[in-house]
Design a protein around this motif. Structure first.
Motif, short mmCIF file in Angstrom:
data_model
loop_
_atom_site.label_atom_id
_atom_site.label_comp_id
_atom_site.label_asym_id
_atom_site.label_seq_id
_atom_site.Cartn_x
_atom_site.Cartn_y
_atom_site.Cartn_z
N ASN A 300 0.74 -1.28 -0.05
CA ASN A 300 -0.07 -0.10 0.01
C ASN A 300 0.93 1.28 -0.10
O ASN A 300 0.36 2.39 -0.10
CB ASN A 300 -0.90 0.09 1.15
CG ASN A 300 -1.83 -0.81 1.11
OD1 ASN A 300 -2.63 -1.26 -0.19
ND2 ASN A 300 -2.57 -1.67 2.07
N ARG A 304 3.54 4.46 -5.09
CA ARG A 304 2.07 4.78 -5.33
C ARG A 304 2.00 6.04 -6.27
O ARG A 304 0.92 6.63 -6.69
CB ARG A 304 1.43 5.02 -4.13
CG ARG A 304 1.23 3.95 -3.01
CD ARG A 304 0.51 2.68 -3.93
NE ARG A 304 -0.74 3.05 -4.27
CZ ARG A 304 -1.74 2.85 -3.70
NH1 ARG A 304 -1.94 2.22 -2.30
NH2 ARG A 304 -2.96 3.16 -4.22
N GLY A 311 -3.78 4.93 -7.03
CA GLY A 311 -5.18 4.65 -7.05
C GLY A 311 -5.66 3.50 -6.01
O GLY A 311 -4.54 2.66 -5.66
N GLN A 312 -6.76 3.51 -5.80
CA GLN A 312 -7.44 2.29 -5.17
C GLN A 312 -7.98 1.30 -5.78
O GLN A 312 -8.22 1.49 -7.12
CB GLN A 312 -8.42 2.97 -4.42
CG GLN A 312 -8.52 3.90 -3.03
CD GLN A 312 -7.37 3.60 -2.18
OE1 GLN A 312 -7.42 2.44 -1.79
NE2 GLN A 312 -6.45 4.48 -1.74
N ASP A 313 -7.67 -0.16 -5.27
CA ASP A 313 -7.93 -1.03 -5.83
C ASP A 313 -7.32 -1.23 -7.39
O ASP A 313 -7.66 -1.70 -8.47
CB ASP A 313 -9.54 -1.31 -6.10
CG ASP A 313 -10.11 -1.29 -4.84
OD1 ASP A 313 -9.71 -1.95 -3.90
OD2 ASP A 313 -11.51 -0.52 -4.87
N ASN A 314 -6.16 -0.98 -7.29
CA ASN A 314 -5.34 -0.86 -8.77
C ASN A 314 -5.02 -2.23 -8.79
O ASN A 314 -4.45 -3.18 -8.08
CB ASN A 314 -3.97 0.02 -8.56
CG ASN A 314 -3.38 0.20 -9.73
OD1 ASN A 314 -2.73 -0.84 -10.29
ND2 ASN A 314 -3.20 1.25 -10.22
#
Length: 574
Positions: A300, A304, A311-314
C-alpha cells in the motif's frame, strides 16, 4: 611512510556522565532477580530473538537483542534461580515466581560479557524494524532512540555509532579507538580515463544478434552494449528475462515458450497453496499471518506515485501482493522482509505479467538473498568491501569519516539493501539495474557506484565539517537528486583506473573478482602480472564499442594513499 594528517575524535559522553573506560554507560543496566516480574519473548520465527524484562514496580527495561540467537540459553540460566511459567493469556510472556532464597547474582554475573549493546524501544519485531527503519535512515536513528521522555531517553549523537554497531553485530570497519601512527602503502592508481556512454540498445540491434530460431548469437557483445548504454524501453520486457537468468542466453524461441508453460504451471500451484488456506488455518499459522500483514502494509505504500500502482484497488497493487505472497510459498524460510516490495515493483512494471515477473523476481532475489537474511551477512560483507575500495581511492576521506564515527559507512545501508531503488527516479533505476545485471566490467560494480556517489559528495561533507548526524541527513537527502548517467560514467572510470593499476592490494583484487594480487615490487624483473593483463583485456573489450556519446566524466589526478589502521592487516611499505 607515516600519515601525518589525523582527525581527532570528539570526546564521548552520556549526557552529563562521561563513558567509563571499560565502555559501560547508562545504556547498560543491571537488577536483582528478586525484583523480576516477567519476561517477554519475541514471536517465534520473526527476526532476531529478544527478551524484555519487566520488574515488580512495573518498570520495563530496554530489550535485549540476540543477533546470533541463543536467547534460550539465558532463559535456561535464569531458571537456575527463579521459577518461570508461561502466562495463560500470552505464551510469549514468562511469569516469574522467585524461590525463597538469597539471590545476589546480577545480570553481569549471568552473562558471559559484562558490556553489551542495547537498542532502545524496538517494541516490534527487531529484524523487520531494522529493515524498515534503515529504508529511512535518518528517521530510524531518531525514532528508534526516542523513548517516552525525550529529554532523558534520547541518546547523545556521539553515541549513535555505538547504537549502529549493535544493529549489525560483528561489523568493524577500520575504526581506531585512539589516535596514532598508521602504516600506509603508496598506491599510484594512474590517471583516471574519460568515459563515454552510448545510446540505448535498439530493437534493430537486438534482432540482428539473433538467429532464425531465436538464439542469441553473441551474448557477451549484447551485454557490453547494454552496459554502455542500457536498453530502449520496448526491449526491456524481453531482454530482462535473459539478464536475470530466467531465459538461458543460448535457448531457442520454442525452448523459451516451453519453459514459460512449465513455469506458469509451477507458479499457480504455489499461488494456490496460500489462496486455499482457510481462515481457521490462518489463525493457526502465525508466520503466514505475519508475512501477509507485512506485505499488505508495504504494498500500500510502494511506488504509489507511479501510474502503474496509483489509486485504490489498482490491478498492479493486487499483482504485487499476490507475487510477494507466492514468493513466501517458494521460500518460506525467508518469507517476506521489508524492502523486497521495492525490488519487485520495477520488475512487475516492466513485465506486465504476473508469472514472468515472479520468476524474474526469484532470480533477482537469488542475487540479493543474503541482504535479507536474519544475520544480514550480505550487508556486513558489502559494507566491509566498500570500505576497502573507498580507502584505496581516498584514505583521507575515510579518516575523516572515522573521526566522525561514520567509518562503518552505515549511511550506505539503504543503497546496498535495495540496490539504490530509493536514490534514483523510477525510470533511472530501470537503466541502472539493467546495467548492473550485465555483471560488467567487474565483480561488485554496484560498490563502485557507491564510491562514485561518495566521491561526488566528499567535498561538501568535509568542507562543511559534517558530523555523524549531518552525514546521515545529507546522504539521505540525495534521494532523487543523483544523475544516473554521470554516476555510471564515474563508476566505470574508477573501474578502469583500478584494472589498469599494477599494484592493487590483494583485498581490492578479491572485491573486484581478480583471483590473485597484482602487486609488484620495484626489484621485480618480470612483466605485468597475469591477473592485471586479464583485467585490462576485459576493460578494453567492453570499451571497444564506438557509439554516440551521451555523457562523459572528467579526469582526475591519481596518486592516492592506502591507509591501514592498527586494527587492520598491516602492509609492508613498497
Amino acid at each position: 611512510m607515516v600519515n601525518t594528517v589525523s582527525f581527532k575524535k570528539k570526546p564521548r559522553s552520556n549526557g552529563d556522565t562521561t563513558t567509563h573506560a571499560n565502555g559501560e554507560s547508562k545504556w547498560s543496566f543491571q537488577f536483582s532477580l528478586t525484583d523480576l516480574k516477567s519476561i517477554k519473548q519475541n514471536k517465534e520465527g520473526m527476526g532476531w530473538s529478544y527478551l524484555v524484562f519487566c520488574l515488580k514496580d512495573d518498570v520495563i527495561l530496554p530489550a535485549l537483542h540476540f543477533h546470533h540467537g541463543d536467547s534460550k540459553l539465558l532463559i535456561v540460566s535464569l531458571e537456575k534461580y527463579v521459577v518461570l511459567c508461561e502466562s495463560p493469556q500470552d505464551k510469549r510472556i514468562l511469569l516469574v515466581n522467585c524461590q525463597n532464597k538469597s539471590l545476589s547474582q546480577s545480570f553481569e554475573n549471568l552473562l558471559d560479557e559484562p558490556t553489551y549493546g542495547l537498542i532502545q524501544k524496538l517494541k516490534k519485531d527487531p529484524y523487520t524494524a531494522t529493515m524498515g527503519g534503515f529504508s529511512k535512515v535518518t528517521n530510524y536513528i531518531f525514532d528508534s532512540l526516542r523513548g517516552s521522555d525525550p529529554s532523558t531517553q534520547q541518546r547523545p549523537p556521539s553515541e549513535m555509532a555505538d547504537f549502529l554497531s549493535d544493529a549489525i553485530p560483528g561489523l568493524k570497519i577500520n575504526q581506531q579507538e585512539e589516535p596514532g601512527f598508521e602504516v600506509i602503502t603508496r598506491i599510484d592508481l594512474g590517471k583516471r580515463p574519460d568515459v563515454i556512454r552510448r545510446e540505448p540498445v535498439s530493437a534493430e540491434e537486438w534482432t540482428k544478434n539473433m538467429d532464425s530460431e531465436g538464439r542469441i548469437l553473441d551474448a557477451d557483445f549484447i551485454k557490453r552494449m547494454i552496459f554502455k548504454g542500457g536498453l530502449c524501453h520496448a526491449l526491456r520486457k524481453e531482454v530482462w528475462k535473459f539478464l536475470l537468468g530466467y531465459f538461458p542466453w543460448h535457448s531457442t524461441r520454442e525452448e523459451r515458450t516451453n519453459l514459460q508453460k512449465r513455469k506458469t504451471d509451477e507458479y499457480f500451484r504455489m499461488k494456490l497453496q496460500w489462496k486455499s488456506v482457510s481462515d481457521e488455518q490462518e489463525k493457526r499459522n502465525s508466520r503466514l499471518r505475519d508475512y501477509k500483514s507485512l506485505i499488505e502494509k508495504d504494498v500500500n505504500r510502494t511506488d504509489r506515485t507511479n501510474k502503474f500502482y496509483e489509486g485504490q484497488d489498482n490491478p498492479g497493487l493486487i499483482l504485487l501482493h499476490d507475487i510477494l505472497m507466492t514468493y513466501c510459498m517458494y521460500d518460506f524460510d525467508l518469507g517476506y522482509v521489508q524492502g523486497m516490495s521495492d525490488l519487485l515493483s520495477p520488475v512487475l512494471y516492466v513485465m506486465e505479467n504476473e508469472v514472468d515477473a515472479f520468476w524474474c523476481f526469484v532470480s533477482y532475489m537469488d542475487q540479493m538473498h543474503e541482504n535479507f537474511e536474519e544475520q544480514m551477512q550480505g550487508m556486513k560483507t558489502q559494507l566491509i568491501q566498500l570500505s576497502t575500495l573507498l580507502r584505496l581511492l581516498d584514505s583521507g576521506f575515510c579518516s575523516y569519516l572515522e573521526s566522525q564515527d561514520s567509518g562503518y559507512l552505515y549511511f550506505c545501508f539503504r543503497w546496498l539493501l535495495i540496490r539504490f531503488k530509493r536514490e534514483f527516479s523510477f525510470q533511472d533505476i530501470l537503466r541502472l539495474w539493467e546495467v548492473m545485471w550485465t555483471e560488467l566490467p567487474c565483480q561488485n560494480f554496484h560498490l563502485l557506484i557507491c564510491c562514485a556517489i561518495l566521491e561526488s559528495e566528499k567535498q561538501q561533507i568535509m568542507d562543511k565539517h559534517y558530523g555523524f548526524n549531518e552525514i546521515l541527513k545529507h546522504i539521505n537527502e540525495l534521494s532523487m537528486k543523483i544523475d544516473v548517467e554521470d554516476i555510471l560514467c564515474k563508476a566505470e572510470a574508477i573501474s578502469i583506473q583500478m584494472m589498469n593499476c599494477k599494484e592493487l592490494p590483494q583485498a581490492v583484487c578479491e572485491v573486484l573478482g581478480m583471483e590473485t594480487s597484482a602487486v609488484t615490487t620495484p626489484d621485480s624483473d618480470t612483466g605485468e602480472d597475469e591477473s592485471v593483463t586479464v583485467m585490462r583485456r576485459s576493460a578494453s573489450t567492453y570499451q571497444n564499442i564506438s557509439m554516440p556519446v551521451t555523457a562523459a566524466s572528467g579526469t582526475r589526478d591519481t596518486t592516492q594513499h592506502l591507509a591501514v589502521t592498527h586494527s587492520a592487516q598491516r602492509l609492508t611499505p613498497t
